[in-house]
Design an enzyme around this catalytic site. Structure first.
Site, short mmCIF file in Angstrom:
data_model
loop_
_atom_site.label_atom_id
_atom_site.label_comp_id
_atom_site.label_asym_id
_atom_site.label_seq_id
_atom_site.Cartn_x
_atom_site.Cartn_y
_atom_site.Cartn_z
N VAL A 171 0.84 -1.20 0.00
CA VAL A 171 0.00 0.00 0.00
C VAL A 171 0.87 1.25 0.00
O VAL A 171 0.58 2.23 -0.69
CB VAL A 171 -0.96 -0.01 1.20
N ASP A 172 1.95 1.24 0.76
CA ASP A 172 2.88 2.37 0.74
C ASP A 172 3.47 2.58 -0.65
O ASP A 172 3.60 3.71 -1.12
CB ASP A 172 4.02 2.14 1.74
N VAL A 173 3.86 1.48 -1.29
CA VAL A 173 4.43 1.59 -2.64
C VAL A 173 3.40 2.17 -3.61
O VAL A 173 3.71 3.07 -4.41
CB VAL A 173 4.93 0.22 -3.12
N GLY A 176 2.95 5.83 -3.01
CA GLY A 176 4.08 6.58 -3.54
C GLY A 176 4.00 6.74 -5.05
O GLY A 176 4.31 7.81 -5.59
#
Length: 374
Positions: A171-173, A176
């Site tokens: 989810v962070d990727v 980003g």
């Protein structure tokens, strides 16, 4: 020899972010030529500097190394008036400011979007939050939490087992990536109008958008998907199947590929069997199909099947570990690893940026910066 041109040089990016989502976004911008200055806490720096093991051969946490190349770093104590004043001056001289504090923190420091954009109308101000600036502002934006409450874990894992997170902070990727696209769109708009704007991305919305077909199953079809293990909800056979030695990944996406699969496995009669002749029929009868395929596949090693199936255009492959995955990319000429120099003459090996640009390719200038000394 002159350095090759870059797509985003000499874009000036001031990066207040920590951990993964927005540092990943700013690293992508840095790879494409932006001058990125990372603002870190004195003494400790980005949280991920302490997230280890593993560490590289210089003793640096590989987590931090993964998303901070091609940047410089400055230590500023934003809890002090002098630190905030220095940060504000740098922000007013920047093209892009990025931050991922909880909503309201930058406003209290005098570094919020409204104040800085009023003083610098060309500024692009990007914020990533966990759950948006409204009712979810106080919720902590950790990837595991978002994978859980955002539904991803409910469709990941064995049907009879517990919900599972993905093996990377996906989810962070994704957030980003969405942030970097938003920043580039805002830059294009500024090129046309001379005016900057806010870019806002939150982890939960990023995940929901990335659910794609699974999300549309609910929004458009009223279906709440569940866990299918490695199976696909709409395609069969599309899963792992055991062979003589290990599992084979088989991704049959159309009827032509299925006919080719049947020919290789000497199961030609299945291609005309009403239970399996079309993809909807195969999905409806996936258990019976799996039993028949598995019986044949167990006769030979997975790598043998993968090679033979690939020759006839059937997507198939063995299940690699990370080392095997990099070795495969290397064997295909994809050059997956780049080495970046450190100031002491050593180097760190990191994953290559996957974007290929014929005129302005990504650059690899410097290793992730050491923590600045006060």
């Amino acid at each position: 020899m002159a350095a090759p041109p870059t797509a985003l040089g000499p874009l000036n990016v001031l990066d207040f972010s920590r951990v993964l989502a927005e540092p990943f976004a700013t690293m992508l911008l840095a790879d494409l030529g932006a001058v990125v200055t990372k603002v870190e806490r004195p003494g400790t720096g980005d949280d991920t500097r302490a997230w280890g093991p593993p560490y590289d051969d210089a003793g640096e946490a590989t987590y931090f190394q993964a998303v901070n190349r091609n940047k410089s770093s400055v230590a500023l104590d934003l809890a002090t008036p002098s630190g905030c004043a220095t940060a504000r001056a740098a922000a007013l001289d920047a093209d892009v400011v990025v931050e991922n504090f909880r909503p309201g923190v930058m406003d209290r420091l005098g570094l919020g979007a409204e104040e800085l954009c009023a003083a610098n109308p060309r500024l692009i101000y990007c914020s990533i939050t966990g759950f948006g600036p409204g009712a979810g502002a106080a919720l902590p934006g950790y990837d595991l939490l978002v994978q859980a409450v955002g539904g991803l874990m409910s469709i990941t894992g064995d049907p009879d087992g517990e919900p599972q997170k993905v093996g990377v902070a996906l989810v962070d990727v994704l957030a980003g990536l969405f942030a970097s696209v938003g920043i580039l769109a805002a830059l294009r708009h500024r090129d046309s109008t001379g005016t900057g704007q806010r870019v806002e991305v939150d982890l939960l919305s990023s995940l929901l958008a990335a659910l794609v077909n699974q999300g549309a199953a609910y929004t458009a079809g009223g279906v709440v998907p569940g866990r299918l293990g490695n199976r696909h909800p709409s395609i069969a056979p599309y899963e792992l199947l055991p062979c003589a030695d290990r599992d084979l990944a088989l991704a049959v996406g159309n009827d032509r590929q299925f006919r080719a699969l049947c020919a290789v496995l000497d199961l030609g009669e299945l291609a005309t069997d009403a239970r399996f002749a079309t993809n909807p029929a195969r999905v409806a009868n996936r258990e019976a199909l799996r039993t028949l395929l598995e019986k044949q596949l167990r006769e030979r090693p997975a790598a043998d099947w993968a090679a033979q199936l690939s020759e006839v255009g059937v997507p198939a492959g063995v299940v690699n570990d990370i080392a095997g995955a990099f070795a495969l990319a290397e064997s295909l000429g994809l050059d997956p690893v780049v080495e970046l120099p450190r100031s002491d003459g050593s180097a760190v090996a990191l994953t290559r940026n996957p974007i290929g640009l014929s005129a302005t390719p990504p650059r690899y200038c410097t290793a992730p910066p050491p923590l600045p000394q006060q």
